[in-house]
Design a protein around this motif. Structure first.
Motif, PDB file in Angstrom:
ATOM      1  N   GLN A 157       0.823  -1.207   0.000  1.00 43.84           N
ATOM      2  CA  GLN A 157       0.000   0.000   0.000  1.00 43.84           C
ATOM      3  C   GLN A 157       0.862   1.264   0.000  1.00 43.84           C
ATOM      4  OE1 GLN A 157      -2.433  -0.881   3.432  1.00 43.84           O
ATOM      5  NE2 GLN A 157      -4.119  -1.673   2.185  1.00 43.84           N
ATOM      6  N   GLN A 158       1.959   1.213   0.744  1.00 44.54           N
ATOM      7  CA  GLN A 158       2.872   2.355   0.752  1.00 44.54           C
ATOM      8  C   GLN A 158       3.507   2.533  -0.628  1.00 44.54           C
ATOM      9  OE1 GLN A 158       5.895   2.204   3.774  1.00 44.54           O
ATOM     10  NE2 GLN A 158       6.973   4.005   3.008  1.00 44.54           N
ATOM     11  N   ARG A 159       3.930   1.403  -1.218  1.00 44.89           N
ATOM     12  CA  ARG A 159       4.521   1.442  -2.556  1.00 44.89           C
ATOM     13  C   ARG A 159       3.520   1.984  -3.573  1.00 44.89           C
ATOM     14  NH1 ARG A 159       8.327   2.152  -6.282  1.00 44.89           N
ATOM     15  NH2 ARG A 159       8.345   0.603  -7.940  1.00 44.89           N
ATOM     16  N   LEU A 160       2.264   1.564  -3.456  1.00 42.59           N
ATOM     17  CA  LEU A 160       1.232   2.027  -4.382  1.00 42.59           C
ATOM     18  C   LEU A 160       0.987   3.514  -4.224  1.00 42.59           C
ATOM     19  CD1 LEU A 160      -0.679   1.020  -6.565  1.00 42.59           C
ATOM     20  CD2 LEU A 160      -2.382   0.601  -4.795  1.00 42.59           C
ATOM     21  N   ALA A 161       0.991   3.988  -2.990  1.00 39.33           N
ATOM     22  CA  ALA A 161       0.803   5.426  -2.750  1.00 39.33           C
ATOM     23  C   ALA A 161       1.943   6.222  -3.376  1.00 39.33           C
ATOM     24  CB  ALA A 161       0.719   5.696  -1.244  1.00 39.33           C
ATOM     25  N   GLU A 162       3.167   5.698  -3.266  1.00 39.15           N
ATOM     26  CA  GLU A 162       4.321   6.377  -3.874  1.00 39.15           C
ATOM     27  C   GLU A 162       4.192   6.396  -5.392  1.00 39.15           C
ATOM     28  OE1 GLU A 162       7.541   4.083  -2.409  1.00 39.15           O
ATOM     29  OE2 GLU A 162       7.484   4.950  -0.388  1.00 39.15           O
ATOM     30  N   LEU A 163       3.761   5.273  -5.960  1.00 44.56           N
ATOM     31  CA  LEU A 163       3.592   5.202  -7.419  1.00 44.56           C
ATOM     32  C   LEU A 163       2.475   6.133  -7.886  1.00 44.56           C
ATOM     33  CD1 LEU A 163       3.989   1.352  -7.920  1.00 44.56           C
ATOM     34  CD2 LEU A 163       5.526   3.107  -8.825  1.00 44.56           C
ATOM     35  N   ASP A 164       1.392   6.211  -7.113  1.00 44.00           N
ATOM     36  CA  ASP A 164       0.293   7.116  -7.472  1.00 44.00           C
ATOM     37  C   ASP A 164       0.766   8.564  -7.471  1.00 44.00           C
ATOM     38  OD1 ASP A 164      -1.460   5.031  -7.800  1.00 44.00           O
ATOM     39  OD2 ASP A 164      -2.401   5.235  -5.827  1.00 44.00           O
ATOM     40  N   ALA A 165       1.614   8.905  -6.494  1.00 47.46           N
ATOM     41  CA  ALA A 165       2.148  10.271  -6.420  1.00 47.46           C
ATOM     42  C   ALA A 165       3.059  10.551  -7.615  1.00 47.46           C
ATOM     43  CB  ALA A 165       2.895  10.463  -5.102  1.00 47.46           C
ATOM     44  N   ARG A 166       3.903   9.570  -7.948  1.00 46.84           N
ATOM     45  CA  ARG A 166       4.779   9.736  -9.107  1.00 46.84           C
ATOM     46  C   ARG A 166       3.976   9.851 -10.396  1.00 46.84           C
ATOM     47  NH1 ARG A 166       8.824   5.024  -9.484  1.00 46.84           N
ATOM     48  NH2 ARG A 166       9.168   6.059 -11.490  1.00 46.84           N
ATOM     49  N   ARG A 167       2.900   9.090 -10.487  1.00 43.88           N
ATOM     50  CA  ARG A 167       2.072   9.137 -11.687  1.00 43.88           C
ATOM     51  C   ARG A 167       1.412  10.499 -11.837  1.00 43.88           C
ATOM     52  NH1 ARG A 167      -2.546   8.184 -14.702  1.00 43.88           N
ATOM     53  NH2 ARG A 167      -2.291   6.492 -16.223  1.00 43.88           N
ATOM     54  N   ALA A 168       0.924  11.017 -10.720  1.00 40.66           N
ATOM     55  CA  ALA A 168       0.282  12.334 -10.764  1.00 40.66           C
ATOM     56  C   ALA A 168       1.247  13.401 -11.284  1.00 40.66           C
ATOM     57  CB  ALA A 168      -0.228  12.702  -9.373  1.00 40.66           C
ATOM     58  N   GLU A 169       2.502  13.283 -10.882  1.00 44.93           N
ATOM     59  CA  GLU A 169       3.503  14.249 -11.358  1.00 44.93           C
ATOM     60  C   GLU A 169       3.827  14.010 -12.826  1.00 44.93           C
ATOM     61  OE1 GLU A 169       4.818  16.915  -9.817  1.00 44.93           O
ATOM     62  OE2 GLU A 169       3.329  16.475  -8.268  1.00 44.93           O
ATOM     63  N   ALA A 170       3.920  12.737 -13.222  1.00 41.28           N
ATOM     64  CA  ALA A 170       4.246  12.428 -14.614  1.00 41.28           C
ATOM     65  C   ALA A 170       3.133  12.888 -15.551  1.00 41.28           C
ATOM     66  CB  ALA A 170       4.495  10.931 -14.775  1.00 41.28           C
ATOM     67  N   VAL A 171       1.891  12.680 -15.134  1.00 41.21           N
ATOM     68  CA  VAL A 171       0.743  13.066 -15.968  1.00 41.21           C
ATOM     69  C   VAL A 171       0.752  14.558 -16.270  1.00 41.21           C
ATOM     70  CG1 VAL A 171      -1.769  13.372 -15.860  1.00 41.21           C
ATOM     71  CG2 VAL A 171      -0.761  11.136 -15.366  1.00 41.21           C
ATOM     72  N   LYS A 172       1.223  15.354 -15.320  1.00 37.29           N
ATOM     73  CA  LYS A 172       1.270  16.807 -15.530  1.00 37.29           C
ATOM     74  C   LYS A 172       2.183  17.185 -16.685  1.00 37.29           C
ATOM     75  CE  LYS A 172       0.510  17.906 -10.623  1.00 37.29           C
ATOM     76  NZ  LYS A 172       1.121  18.484  -9.404  1.00 37.29           N
ATOM     77  N   ARG A 173       3.149  16.328 -17.000  1.00 30.70           N
ATOM     78  CA  ARG A 173       4.132  16.645 -18.039  1.00 30.70           C
ATOM     79  C   ARG A 173       3.724  16.095 -19.409  1.00 30.70           C
ATOM     80  NH1 ARG A 173       7.510  14.458 -14.040  1.00 30.70           N
ATOM     81  NH2 ARG A 173       8.269  12.821 -15.466  1.00 30.70           N
ATOM     82  N   VAL A 174       2.542  15.481 -19.489  1.00 32.53           N
ATOM     83  CA  VAL A 174       2.069  14.920 -20.762  1.00 32.53           C
ATOM     84  C   VAL A 174       0.918  15.772 -21.297  1.00 32.53           C
ATOM     85  CG1 VAL A 174       1.121  12.877 -21.903  1.00 32.53           C
ATOM     86  CG2 VAL A 174       2.695  12.608 -19.976  1.00 32.53           C
ATOM     87  N   ASP A 175       0.985  16.104 -22.594  1.00 28.02           N
ATOM     88  CA  ASP A 175      -0.099  16.866 -23.216  1.00 28.02           C
ATOM     89  C   ASP A 175      -1.420  16.111 -23.069  1.00 28.02           C
ATOM     90  OD1 ASP A 175       1.714  18.750 -23.990  1.00 28.02           O
ATOM     91  OD2 ASP A 175       1.969  17.932 -26.027  1.00 28.02           O
ATOM     92  N   PRO A 176      -2.520  16.804 -22.794  1.00 27.46           N
ATOM     93  CA  PRO A 176      -3.820  16.135 -22.608  1.00 27.46           C
ATOM     94  C   PRO A 176      -4.198  15.224 -23.760  1.00 27.46           C
ATOM     95  CG  PRO A 176      -3.955  18.427 -21.934  1.00 27.46           C
ATOM     96  CD  PRO A 176      -2.607  18.260 -22.560  1.00 27.46           C
ATOM     97  N   GLY A 177      -3.967  15.672 -25.005  1.00 27.03           N
ATOM     98  CA  GLY A 177      -4.323  14.844 -26.155  1.00 27.03           C
ATOM     99  C   GLY A 177      -3.511  13.564 -26.201  1.00 27.03           C
ATOM    100  N   LEU A 178      -2.214  13.679 -25.941  1.00 24.22           N
ATOM    101  CA  LEU A 178      -1.336  12.518 -25.949  1.00 24.22           C
ATOM    102  C   LEU A 178      -1.675  11.581 -24.785  1.00 24.22           C
ATOM    103  CD1 LEU A 178       1.017  11.083 -27.268  1.00 24.22           C
ATOM    104  CD2 LEU A 178       2.587  12.473 -25.885  1.00 24.22           C
ATOM    105  N   LEU A 179      -2.022  12.176 -23.636  1.00 24.01           N
ATOM    106  CA  LEU A 179      -2.406  11.373 -22.476  1.00 24.01           C
ATOM    107  C   LEU A 179      -3.682  10.577 -22.763  1.00 24.01           C
ATOM    108  CD1 LEU A 179      -1.953  10.574 -19.515  1.00 24.01           C
ATOM    109  CD2 LEU A 179      -3.313  12.581 -18.859  1.00 24.01           C
ATOM    110  N   SER A 180      -4.639  11.226 -23.422  1.00 22.07           N
ATOM    111  CA  SER A 180      -5.890  10.556 -23.780  1.00 22.07           C
ATOM    112  C   SER A 180      -5.618   9.388 -24.722  1.00 22.07           C
ATOM    113  CB  SER A 180      -6.852  11.543 -24.423  1.00 22.07           C
ATOM    114  OG  SER A 180      -8.035  10.894 -24.824  1.00 22.07           O
ATOM    115  N   LYS A 181      -4.723   9.601 -25.679  1.00 24.42           N
ATOM    116  CA  LYS A 181      -4.354   8.543 -26.613  1.00 24.42           C
ATOM    117  C   LYS A 181      -3.694   7.388 -25.868  1.00 24.42           C
ATOM    118  CE  LYS A 181      -1.859   7.788 -30.949  1.00 24.42           C
ATOM    119  NZ  LYS A 181      -1.114   8.443 -32.054  1.00 24.42           N
ATOM    120  N   TYR A 182      -2.805   7.725 -24.960  1.00 23.57           N
ATOM    121  CA  TYR A 182      -2.117   6.719 -24.150  1.00 23.57           C
ATOM    122  C   TYR A 182      -3.122   5.877 -23.354  1.00 23.57           C
ATOM    123  CZ  TYR A 182       0.448   4.892 -20.109  1.00 23.57           C
ATOM    124  OH  TYR A 182       0.948   4.087 -19.120  1.00 23.57           O
ATOM    125  N   GLU A 183      -4.064   6.543 -22.695  1.00 25.57           N
ATOM    126  CA  GLU A 183      -5.054   5.836 -21.865  1.00 25.57           C
ATOM    127  C   GLU A 183      -5.942   4.925 -22.717  1.00 25.57           C
ATOM    128  OE1 GLU A 183      -4.876   5.687 -18.824  1.00 25.57           O
ATOM    129  OE2 GLU A 183      -3.997   7.516 -18.016  1.00 25.57           O
TER     130      GLU A 183
END
Length: 247
Positions: A157-183
């Motif tokens: 759970q701690q590891r998952l929380a760390e990964l979720d935090a890292r993901r939130a930061e990474a998502v900020k650096r991806v263009d919305p259109g590219l992020l939508s395509k990725y998802e």
């Protein structure tokens, strides 16, 4: 590094975060079944103990019933024997004597049953003690195993929380259109939306890509997808070029 290389590198990072998160979530999903399996082993040991305890109690109950019945029958025989001296006719004397003989034989049989029950009681008690030891050992092991599972769960759970935090930061650096395509690709392709191309082979579907596309990927100046699996692809050496040798 160009802006597009940065985007591809961020997508690569995001993909790895998602893969790691999926792995942690998969581990968390296995824990309830593991906990149930541990509890089941304790339940089986307890059931074995309870069944053996019931056998011991049944043996004791049957023995006490026979002992009580035997005591009553012996008292009855004594009373009949006392009456023999009071009987005046040979016929009545013979009839009562037969009843006494039958009762004594019955009592002897019951006495043998009691001896057999006493003998088996010792064996049953030894078995019960063994089941009790096995249950205690299983409960002790269960406690340790459950503690280990709780530690694994807390760490995951701690590891998952760390990964979720890292993901939130990474998502900020991806263009919305590219992020939508990725998802969208990730949903369609079992969680893997981005794949390296090594040589001429897509690491996502393990099929060759056209030579011209491989050349394009080396330039790392456009977002490309695999013509076979439709994942976003990139050349690893173009996005993450090796460090220059020291001067």
């Amino acid at each position: 590094m160009s802006s597009l290389r940065e985007k591809l590198k961020t997508l690569e990072e995001l993909q790895q975060i998602d893969l790691d998160s999926n792995e942690v979530r998969a581990e968390l999903e296995t824990l309830p079944a593991k906990r149930a399996e541990i509890d089941q082993r304790v339940a089986e040991a307890r059931r074995a103990y309870d069944e053996e305890k019931s056998r011991v109690e049944g043996n004791e109950r049957e023995r006490r019933q026979l002992e009580s019945l035997l005591a009553m029958e012996r008292d009855k025989v004594k009373k009949w024997e006392g009456r023999l001296g009071e009987i005046r006719t040979p016929r009545e004397y013979a009839a009562l004597s037969r009843e006494i003989d039958i009762a004594k034989k019955t009592n002897d049989g019951q006495s043998e049953q009691i001896k057999a029950l006493v003998a088996s009681a010792g064996e049953l008690q030894k078995t019960l003690e063994g089941k009790a030891d096995a249950l205690a050992e299983r409960e002790e092991a269960n406690e340790a195993e459950l503690k280990g599972l709780e530690e694994r769960q807390a760490a995951a759970q701690q590891r998952l929380a760390e990964l979720d935090a890292r993901r939130a930061e990474a998502v900020k650096r991806v263009d919305p259109g590219l992020l939508s395509k990725y998802e969208n690709i990730k949903r369609r392709r079992a969680g893997v939306a981005v794949a390296q191309v090594i040589g001429m082979t897509c690491d996502g579907c393990h099929r060759h890509i056209p030579p011209q596309l491989a050349i394009t990927l080396q330039r790392a100046n456009s977002i490309e997808t695999c013509p076979n699996c439709h994942r976003i692809i990139y050349a690893a050496e173009a996005v993450n070029p090796p460090a220059p040798p020291p001067a």
